[in-house]
Design a protein around this motif. Structure first.
Motif, PDB file in Angstrom:
ATOM      1  N   ALA A   1     -29.574   0.604 -24.197  1.00 19.61           N
ATOM      2  CA  ALA A   1     -31.002   0.605 -23.873  1.00 19.61           C
ATOM      3  C   ALA A   1     -31.610   1.988 -24.082  1.00 19.61           C
ATOM      4  O   ALA A   1     -32.774   2.110 -24.466  1.00 19.61           O
ATOM      5  CB  ALA A   1     -31.204   0.146 -22.441  1.00 19.61           C
ATOM      6  N   LYS A   2     -30.816   3.013 -23.826  1.00 23.65           N
ATOM      7  CA  LYS A   2     -31.323   4.382 -23.942  1.00 23.65           C
ATOM      8  C   LYS A   2     -30.876   5.055 -25.235  1.00 23.65           C
ATOM      9  O   LYS A   2     -31.247   6.203 -25.492  1.00 23.65           O
ATOM     10  CB  LYS A   2     -30.858   5.218 -22.752  1.00 23.65           C
ATOM     11  N   ASN A   3     -30.076   4.361 -26.039  1.00 26.17           N
ATOM     12  CA  ASN A   3     -29.568   4.953 -27.282  1.00 26.17           C
ATOM     13  C   ASN A   3     -28.796   6.234 -27.027  1.00 26.17           C
ATOM     14  O   ASN A   3     -28.923   7.203 -27.786  1.00 26.17           O
ATOM     15  CB  ASN A   3     -30.726   5.230 -28.244  1.00 26.17           C
TER      16      ASN A   3
ATOM     17  N   ILE B   1     -26.302   3.890 -39.455  1.00 28.00           N
ATOM     18  CA  ILE B   1     -27.523   3.096 -39.558  1.00 28.00           C
ATOM     19  C   ILE B   1     -27.658   2.616 -40.987  1.00 28.00           C
ATOM     20  O   ILE B   1     -27.789   3.433 -41.906  1.00 28.00           O
ATOM     21  CB  ILE B   1     -28.752   3.924 -39.139  1.00 28.00           C
ATOM     22  N   TRP B   2     -27.605   1.318 -41.169  1.00 28.08           N
ATOM     23  CA  TRP B   2     -27.741   0.716 -42.489  1.00 28.08           C
ATOM     24  C   TRP B   2     -26.819   1.378 -43.515  1.00 28.08           C
ATOM     25  O   TRP B   2     -27.243   1.707 -44.624  1.00 28.08           O
ATOM     26  CB  TRP B   2     -29.194   0.762 -42.963  1.00 28.08           C
ATOM     27  N   GLY B   3     -25.579   1.635 -43.111  1.00 37.63           N
ATOM     28  CA  GLY B   3     -24.584   2.172 -44.023  1.00 37.63           C
ATOM     29  C   GLY B   3     -24.625   3.670 -44.213  1.00 37.63           C
ATOM     30  O   GLY B   3     -23.816   4.221 -44.973  1.00 37.63           O
TER      31      GLY B   3
ATOM     32  N   ASN C   1     -31.426  -1.292 -32.514  1.00 39.23           N
ATOM     33  CA  ASN C   1     -30.934  -2.466 -33.238  1.00 39.23           C
ATOM     34  C   ASN C   1     -30.420  -2.117 -34.631  1.00 39.23           C
ATOM     35  O   ASN C   1     -29.703  -2.910 -35.245  1.00 39.23           O
ATOM     36  CB  ASN C   1     -32.038  -3.513 -33.351  1.00 39.23           C
ATOM     37  N   ASP C   2     -30.807  -0.945 -35.130  1.00 39.44           N
ATOM     38  CA  ASP C   2     -30.370  -0.535 -36.466  1.00 39.44           C
ATOM     39  C   ASP C   2     -29.027   0.197 -36.439  1.00 39.44           C
ATOM     40  O   ASP C   2     -28.428   0.424 -37.484  1.00 39.44           O
ATOM     41  CB  ASP C   2     -31.412   0.382 -37.111  1.00 39.44           C
ATOM     42  N   ILE C   3     -28.579   0.607 -35.264  1.00 37.47           N
ATOM     43  CA  ILE C   3     -27.344   1.389 -35.148  1.00 37.47           C
ATOM     44  C   ILE C   3     -26.167   0.442 -35.007  1.00 37.47           C
ATOM     45  O   ILE C   3     -26.088  -0.327 -34.057  1.00 37.47           O
ATOM     46  CB  ILE C   3     -27.397   2.336 -33.942  1.00 37.47           C
ATOM     47  N   THR C   4     -25.238   0.486 -35.948  1.00 40.91           N
ATOM     48  CA  THR C   4     -24.084  -0.413 -35.901  1.00 40.91           C
ATOM     49  C   THR C   4     -22.897   0.207 -35.169  1.00 40.91           C
ATOM     50  O   THR C   4     -22.076  -0.508 -34.605  1.00 40.91           O
ATOM     51  CB  THR C   4     -23.657  -0.808 -37.312  1.00 40.91           C
ATOM     52  N   SER C   5     -22.807   1.509 -35.172  1.00 42.25           N
ATOM     53  CA  SER C   5     -21.747   2.179 -34.426  1.00 42.25           C
ATOM     54  C   SER C   5     -22.135   3.640 -34.209  1.00 42.25           C
ATOM     55  O   SER C   5     -22.993   4.177 -34.905  1.00 42.25           O
ATOM     56  CB  SER C   5     -20.406   2.112 -35.170  1.00 42.25           C
ATOM     57  N   MET C   6     -21.484   4.247 -33.232  1.00 39.49           N
ATOM     58  CA  MET C   6     -21.643   5.677 -32.982  1.00 39.49           C
ATOM     59  C   MET C   6     -20.252   6.252 -32.764  1.00 39.49           C
ATOM     60  O   MET C   6     -19.370   5.580 -32.215  1.00 39.49           O
ATOM     61  CB  MET C   6     -22.541   5.928 -31.773  1.00 39.49           C
ATOM     62  N   ALA C   7     -20.090   7.481 -33.187  1.00 43.34           N
ATOM     63  CA  ALA C   7     -18.739   8.052 -33.156  1.00 43.34           C
ATOM     64  C   ALA C   7     -18.777   9.538 -32.840  1.00 43.34           C
ATOM     65  O   ALA C   7     -19.801  10.197 -33.001  1.00 43.34           O
ATOM     66  CB  ALA C   7     -18.048   7.833 -34.501  1.00 43.34           C
ATOM     67  N   TRP C   8     -17.634  10.022 -32.402  1.00 38.98           N
ATOM     68  CA  TRP C   8     -17.423  11.450 -32.178  1.00 38.98           C
ATOM     69  C   TRP C   8     -16.355  11.958 -33.136  1.00 38.98           C
ATOM     70  O   TRP C   8     -15.323  11.302 -33.338  1.00 38.98           O
ATOM     71  CB  TRP C   8     -16.968  11.722 -30.747  1.00 38.98           C
ATOM     72  N   TYR C   9     -16.613  13.129 -33.676  1.00 37.05           N
ATOM     73  CA  TYR C   9     -15.652  13.859 -34.477  1.00 37.05           C
ATOM     74  C   TYR C   9     -15.568  15.273 -33.917  1.00 37.05           C
ATOM     75  O   TYR C   9     -16.433  15.696 -33.148  1.00 37.05           O
ATOM     76  CB  TYR C   9     -16.086  13.920 -35.946  1.00 37.05           C
TER      77      TYR C   9
ATOM     78  N   VAL D   1     -32.262   9.261 -32.025  1.00 39.10           N
ATOM     79  CA  VAL D   1     -33.670   8.864 -32.035  1.00 39.10           C
ATOM     80  C   VAL D   1     -33.836   7.875 -33.182  1.00 39.10           C
ATOM     81  O   VAL D   1     -34.068   8.253 -34.335  1.00 39.10           O
ATOM     82  CB  VAL D   1     -34.590  10.077 -32.195  1.00 39.10           C
ATOM     83  N   ALA D   2     -33.661   6.604 -32.852  1.00 40.73           N
ATOM     84  CA  ALA D   2     -33.706   5.553 -33.860  1.00 40.73           C
ATOM     85  C   ALA D   2     -33.847   4.225 -33.140  1.00 40.73           C
ATOM     86  O   ALA D   2     -33.697   4.144 -31.920  1.00 40.73           O
ATOM     87  CB  ALA D   2     -32.419   5.549 -34.699  1.00 40.73           C
ATOM     88  N   ASN D   3     -34.139   3.189 -33.914  1.00 37.73           N
ATOM     89  CA  ASN D   3     -34.186   1.844 -33.356  1.00 37.73           C
ATOM     90  C   ASN D   3     -32.761   1.426 -33.008  1.00 37.73           C
ATOM     91  O   ASN D   3     -31.891   1.396 -33.875  1.00 37.73           O
ATOM     92  CB  ASN D   3     -34.792   0.894 -34.385  1.00 37.73           C
TER      93      ASN D   3
END
Length: 115
Positions: free
Chosen positions: A74-76, A99-101, A29-37, A25-27
């Motif tokens: 589009a759906k994050n 998001i922003w580091g 455009n602010d998310i630079t990457s997403m990951a799984w651990y 739940v975020a903008n």
């Protein structure tokens, strides 16, 4: 406050498949990457896969030919399609969004693979 929520875990037999989902739940455009651990009791959390904004992805060697990470910008929502599951894939799977580091983590979803 950024909210990250995982879903899709469960119990599956060896050789089966599961698809995990992660919603941030975020903008977008602010998310630079997403990951799984993933994490098993008594061990540190370990990297599974990451997908960057441009679509580039990277996998931990043991899952490279079995798991696929994808993202619907589009759906994050980010997905982890897990095929040919093995008992050693049993763990709590966590998602994060960069998001922003800052990494924002979800609460995790349990995946159990029976032999």
């Amino acid at each position: 406050q950024v909210e990250v929520v995982e879903s899709g875990g469960g119990l599956v037999q060896a050789g089966g498949s599961l698809r995990l989902s992660c919603t941030a739940v975020a903008n977008a455009n602010d998310i630079t990457s997403m990951a799984w651990y993933r994490q098993v009791p008594g061990e540190p959390r370990k990297f599974v896969a990451v997908i960057h904004n441009g679509g580039n992805s990277k996998y931990e060697d043991s899952v490279k030919d079995r798991f696929t990470i994808s993202r619907d910008n589009a759906k994050n929502i980010m997905y982890l399609q897990m095929n040919s599951l093995k008992p050693e894939d049993t763990a709590v799977y966590y998602c994060n969004a960069a998001i922003w580091g800052t990494l924002h983590w979800g609460q995790g979803t349990q995946v159990t693979v029976s032999s």
